[in-house]
Design a protein around this motif. Structure first.
Motif, mmCIF file in Angstrom:
data_model
loop_
_atom_site.group_PDB
_atom_site.id
_atom_site.type_symbol
_atom_site.label_atom_id
_atom_site.label_comp_id
_atom_site.label_asym_id
_atom_site.label_seq_id
_atom_site.Cartn_x
_atom_site.Cartn_y
_atom_site.Cartn_z
ATOM 1 N N SER A 1 63.444 59.620 27.921
ATOM 2 C CA SER A 1 62.764 59.965 26.324
ATOM 3 C C SER A 1 63.013 58.784 25.763
ATOM 4 C CB SER A 1 63.904 60.957 25.896
ATOM 5 O OG SER A 1 63.962 62.135 26.702
ATOM 6 N N GLY A 2 63.269 57.691 26.229
ATOM 7 C CA GLY A 2 63.359 56.373 25.319
ATOM 8 C C GLY A 2 63.782 54.999 26.114
ATOM 9 N N GLY A 3 63.997 54.049 25.446
ATOM 10 C CA GLY A 3 64.456 52.682 26.031
ATOM 11 C C GLY A 3 65.880 52.869 26.504
ATOM 12 N N SER A 4 66.779 53.296 25.852
ATOM 13 C CA SER A 4 68.273 53.151 26.221
ATOM 14 C C SER A 4 68.351 54.128 27.512
ATOM 15 C CB SER A 4 69.336 53.999 25.200
ATOM 16 O OG SER A 4 69.112 53.227 24.070
ATOM 17 N N GLU A 5 67.697 55.261 27.580
ATOM 18 C CA GLU A 5 67.676 55.941 28.719
ATOM 19 C C GLU A 5 67.233 55.166 29.983
ATOM 20 O OE1 GLU A 5 66.213 59.964 28.474
ATOM 21 O OE2 GLU A 5 67.608 60.433 26.975
ATOM 22 N N ALA A 6 66.126 54.451 29.537
ATOM 23 C CA ALA A 6 65.184 53.719 30.756
ATOM 24 C C ALA A 6 66.274 52.873 31.413
ATOM 25 C CB ALA A 6 64.243 53.087 30.084
ATOM 26 N N THR A 7 66.943 52.033 30.418
ATOM 27 C CA THR A 7 68.000 50.871 30.862
ATOM 28 C C THR A 7 69.188 51.539 31.805
ATOM 29 O OG1 THR A 7 67.667 49.655 28.886
ATOM 30 C CG2 THR A 7 69.692 49.233 30.049
ATOM 31 N N GLU A 8 69.746 52.677 31.229
ATOM 32 C CA GLU A 8 70.584 53.443 32.218
ATOM 33 C C GLU A 8 70.124 53.839 33.379
ATOM 34 O OE1 GLU A 8 73.663 53.870 31.019
ATOM 35 O OE2 GLU A 8 73.703 53.812 28.767
ATOM 36 N N SER B 1 70.886 39.796 23.365
ATOM 37 C CA SER B 1 69.691 40.677 24.024
ATOM 38 C C SER B 1 70.136 42.223 23.586
ATOM 39 C CB SER B 1 69.736 40.551 25.518
ATOM 40 O OG SER B 1 70.759 41.119 25.945
ATOM 41 N N TYR B 2 68.922 42.794 23.764
ATOM 42 C CA TYR B 2 69.355 44.298 23.379
ATOM 43 C C TYR B 2 68.699 45.268 24.637
ATOM 44 C CZ TYR B 2 69.816 48.646 20.715
ATOM 45 O OH TYR B 2 70.502 50.008 20.550
ATOM 46 N N HIS B 3 69.566 46.101 25.116
ATOM 47 C CA HIS B 3 68.781 46.780 25.904
ATOM 48 C C HIS B 3 69.051 48.467 25.715
ATOM 49 C CE1 HIS B 3 67.892 43.580 28.520
ATOM 50 N NE2 HIS B 3 69.060 43.292 28.296
ATOM 51 N N GLY B 4 69.788 48.852 24.500
ATOM 52 C CA GLY B 4 69.888 50.063 24.038
ATOM 53 C C GLY B 4 71.294 50.376 23.610
ATOM 54 N N THR B 5 71.524 51.596 23.021
ATOM 55 C CA THR B 5 72.399 52.013 22.220
ATOM 56 C C THR B 5 73.540 52.581 22.839
ATOM 57 O OG1 THR B 5 72.970 52.852 19.851
ATOM 58 C CG2 THR B 5 71.595 54.129 21.442
ATOM 59 N N CYS C 1 66.777 41.473 31.798
ATOM 60 C CA CYS C 1 66.490 40.780 30.631
ATOM 61 C C CYS C 1 65.223 40.990 29.825
ATOM 62 C CB CYS C 1 66.207 39.009 31.022
ATOM 63 S SG CYS C 1 64.899 38.671 32.162
ATOM 64 N N GLU C 2 65.134 40.605 28.714
ATOM 65 C CA GLU C 2 63.769 40.956 27.914
ATOM 66 C C GLU C 2 62.905 39.648 28.155
ATOM 67 O OE1 GLU C 2 65.061 42.714 23.621
ATOM 68 O OE2 GLU C 2 66.612 41.601 24.486
ATOM 69 N N PRO C 3 61.643 39.697 28.501
ATOM 70 C CA PRO C 3 60.742 38.623 28.900
ATOM 71 C C PRO C 3 60.652 37.943 27.649
ATOM 72 C CG PRO C 3 60.039 40.650 29.924
ATOM 73 C CD PRO C 3 61.025 40.956 28.921
ATOM 74 N N ALA D 1 62.982 43.840 34.383
ATOM 75 C CA ALA D 1 62.503 43.198 33.053
ATOM 76 C C ALA D 1 62.347 44.526 32.200
ATOM 77 C CB ALA D 1 60.956 42.876 33.162
ATOM 78 N N ASP D 2 63.171 44.224 30.924
ATOM 79 C CA ASP D 2 63.402 45.353 30.193
ATOM 80 C C ASP D 2 62.275 45.023 29.110
ATOM 81 O OD1 ASP D 2 63.678 46.667 27.822
ATOM 82 O OD2 ASP D 2 65.678 46.441 27.324
ATOM 83 N N GLU D 3 60.939 45.878 29.354
ATOM 84 C CA GLU D 3 59.798 45.640 28.378
ATOM 85 C C GLU D 3 59.648 46.772 27.505
ATOM 86 O OE1 GLU D 3 56.655 43.570 29.000
ATOM 87 O OE2 GLU D 3 57.161 42.579 31.014
ATOM 88 N N VAL D 4 60.747 47.515 27.142
ATOM 89 C CA VAL D 4 60.757 48.527 26.104
ATOM 90 C C VAL D 4 60.104 48.103 24.765
ATOM 91 C CG1 VAL D 4 62.365 49.651 24.823
ATOM 92 C CG2 VAL D 4 62.872 49.686 27.206
ATOM 93 N N MET D 5 60.101 46.890 24.420
ATOM 94 C CA MET D 5 59.435 46.539 23.098
ATOM 95 C C MET D 5 58.248 45.840 23.376
ATOM 96 S SD MET D 5 61.046 44.575 19.828
ATOM 97 C CE MET D 5 62.178 45.564 19.156
ATOM 98 N N THR D 6 58.435 45.031 24.358
ATOM 99 C CA THR D 6 57.160 43.958 24.767
ATOM 100 C C THR D 6 55.930 44.710 25.679
ATOM 101 O OG1 THR D 6 58.407 43.075 26.968
ATOM 102 C CG2 THR D 6 58.659 41.874 24.818
ATOM 103 N N ALA E 1 59.138 51.971 26.895
ATOM 104 C CA ALA E 1 59.187 52.916 25.899
ATOM 105 C C ALA E 1 58.388 52.841 24.817
ATOM 106 C CB ALA E 1 60.856 53.170 25.601
ATOM 107 N N LYS E 2 58.871 52.605 23.479
ATOM 108 C CA LYS E 2 58.075 52.247 22.425
ATOM 109 C C LYS E 2 56.797 52.634 22.363
ATOM 110 C CE LYS E 2 62.087 49.310 20.590
ATOM 111 N NZ LYS E 2 62.583 49.867 19.414
ATOM 112 N N GLY E 3 56.103 51.478 22.651
ATOM 113 C CA GLY E 3 54.691 51.280 22.377
ATOM 114 C C GLY E 3 53.991 52.423 23.590
HETATM 115 C C1 LIG Z 1 64.178 45.484 24.634
HETATM 116 C C2 LIG Z 1 64.635 46.965 24.210
HETATM 117 N N1 LIG Z 1 65.507 47.683 25.075
HETATM 118 C C3 LIG Z 1 65.837 48.900 24.842
HETATM 119 C C4 LIG Z 1 65.850 49.317 23.676
HETATM 120 C C5 LIG Z 1 66.385 50.727 23.508
HETATM 121 O O1 LIG Z 1 65.322 51.758 23.233
HETATM 122 P P1 LIG Z 1 65.564 53.157 22.338
HETATM 123 O O2 LIG Z 1 65.991 52.880 21.199
HETATM 124 O O3 LIG Z 1 64.184 53.945 22.508
HETATM 125 O O4 LIG Z 1 66.955 53.819 23.247
HETATM 126 C C6 LIG Z 1 65.269 48.870 22.791
HETATM 127 C C7 LIG Z 1 65.133 49.234 21.173
HETATM 128 O O5 LIG Z 1 65.050 48.519 20.252
HETATM 129 C C8 LIG Z 1 64.685 47.516 23.105
HETATM 130 O O6 LIG Z 1 64.249 46.808 21.974
#
Ligand SMILES: Cc1ncc(COP(=O)(O)O)c(C=O)c1O
Length: 453
Positions: free
Chosen positions: A103-110, A137-141, A211-213, A244-249, A273-275
């Motif tokens: 349902s989103g980026g954090s779940e994708a990282t997990e 770097s940021y991969h989720g909350t 990593c986020e590219p 590759a965490d492409e949640v944002m990119t 995720a996001k886009g």
């Molecule tokens: C690169 C990256 N990974 C993971 C996340 C986490 O995504 P979400 O807020 O949808 O859980 C974000 C959110 O900003 C992000 O920028």
């Protein structure tokens, strides 16, 4: 209408939030009819613009037909169709990619962290469990994703809860190189740190590197030529998975569908995720290369992991409709072209004394603020330069995404990440308003003794 927020648990109890009631194209409207140019797509989420009728219709039609099934009981046609579209986009030589929805980026990282572990268990290398990531770097909350993250501001309060199986290497951040080196004389020392860390921690214990590219919210840092390829080489040399965490990119934000394509790198897993659904519905995805899922298929045959809402049909319908819209209007290419224009206009802000750096790719741009250009010293932390700029710009009807943390104890930057459909005249307006806002906030900083000149 009374929009009392007495019962909502806000992000920040000290703030009063404007109430948004409508979105259309690149604009948001609040309850008083005020219009805002959404120059950050929320948090780099809105890719195709707000209020596109065909996306809303696709969601409604799907909800009418089939609104929910549990992924342990049923698959859905829309899930299969979207997976095929995303799998076909996976970079590199053709392979059979499979898609795990979230349902989103954090779940994708997990999910990717757990898939990495499951992969090694399936391969019989049960001692591999560590995840290496980067500072800044940021991969989720959620706690697992936050432990993989290297954003110190966001980690701070929760540090005692973060598992120790996560190692961090230096950020690849040329404007403020943590190793005090300069590219290319540095010979990509920050990438070499990955190898040193693998060897130090014991290569047989490492499962994956994530990593986020192009770094998102934490700094907006764009890696220099060769960095990601060297990272891929090191992962290959030690048999470690590259995520590759492409949640944002991802989904076109940087001007290619995946940011790794700028450097010809093929990860083992890619997170989206996001886009992906452009904010029309919560949706994330883990794209797993063939070797990953085949190992799990041949091993235990299942993954002991899942979310109640994974593969939610209306969200998938949103994602599928957004992919079709991106194709139909050639919006990834538009992101590249307009992104160049956006970068050029933002470059103009460098002339201001408080602008230290402008960096980014495509529709993901970052402007960093400094009290002194030569020393790159930040504004005083309690002045909150980034938030004051955000407020100033919101009053002008322009939304930007304020961030801090590029320097150990502060540092201010904003993310500019508009929908790809933004017009050049709207970018001009954004740049003009930002220049004026920066002059005002810069003056206030000086008057408050927070730094600046
Ligand atoms: C690169 C990256 N990974 C993971 C996340 C986490 O995504 P979400 O807020 O949808 O859980 C974000 C959110 O900003 C992000 O920028």
């Amino acid at each position: 209408m009374n929009h009392s927020d007495d019962f909502a648990f806000p992000r920040n109890f000290k703030r009063r939030y404007s109430v948004a009631v409508r979105g259309e194209g690149v604009y948001l409207y609040d309850e008083n009819g005020k219009r805002y140019l959404d120059a950050c797509g929320g948090a780099a989420v809105v890719s195709i613009g707000h209020g596109v009728p065909e996306i809303i219709d696709a969601i409604a039609q799907q909800a009418r037909q089939l609104s929910y099934v549990h992924s342990s009981q049923f698959a859905s046609p829309v899930g299969a169709e979207l997976a095929a579209v995303l799998a076909a986009k996976f970079p590199g030589a053709k392979q059979h990619v499979r898609v795990h929805y979230t349902s989103g980026g954090s779940e994708a990282t997990e999910t990717a962290i757990k898939i990495s572990r499951a992969y090694w268990l399936a391969r019989g290398e049960t001692q591999r469990y560590k995840i290496i990531s980067r500072w800044g770097s940021y991969h989720g909350t959620t706690l697992g994703a936050l432990s993989a993250s290297g954003n110190k501001v966001r980690r701070q309060a929760f540090a005692p809860l973060l598992p120790a199986a996560m190692e961090h290497i230096s950020a690849c951040f040329c404007y403020r190189c943590p190793l005090s080196l300069k590219f290319p004389a540095c010979a990509l020392a920050c990438a070499e740190e990955l190898e040193q860390t693998i060897l130090k921690t014991g290569k047989e214990s490492v499962a994956a590197f994530i990593c986020e590219p192009v770094v998102g919210a934490s700094s907006g840092a764009v890696p220099p030529e060769g960095y990601l390829r060297r990272i891929r080489e090191i992962c290959d040399a030690h048999g470690i998975l590259m995520i590759a965490d492409e949640v944002m990119t991802g989904a076109g934000r940087t001007g290619k569908y995946f940011a790794v394509e700028h450097w010809g790198v093929v990860p083992d897993m890619i997170l989206l995720a996001k886009g992906l659904a452009s904010g029309y519905a919560p949706l994330g995805a883990v794209l797993a290369g063939e070797k990953i899922w085949r190992a799990i298929e041949a091993g235990p045959g299942s993954l002991d992991h899942g979310f109640t809402y994974q593969g939610h049909p209306p969200s998938l319908a949103a994602g599928l409709a957004v992919q079709r819209y991106l194709e139909k209007h050639n919006l990834v290419e538009r992101s590249r072209q307009r992104g160049e224009y956006l970068a050029k206009k933002l470059e103009g802000l460098r002339a201001l004394p408080c602008v230290g750096d402008v960096r980014g790719k495509g529709m993901l741009q970052t402007v960093e603020f400094v009290a002194d250009k030569a020393s790159k010293s930040p504004f005083a932390k309690d002045f909150s330069f980034n938030f004051r700029l955000f407020e100033n710009m919101q009053a002008r009807g322009v939304m930007v995404y304020p961030m801090r943390g590029t320097v150990e104890d502060g540092g201010d930057h904003v993310l500019i990440a508009p929908p790809y459909v933004i017009e050049e005249a709207q970018i001009d307006f954004l740049a003009e308003q930002m220049a004026q806002a920066l002059e005002e906030v810069g003056r206030d900083a000086l008057a408050a003794g927070a730094g600046g000149n």
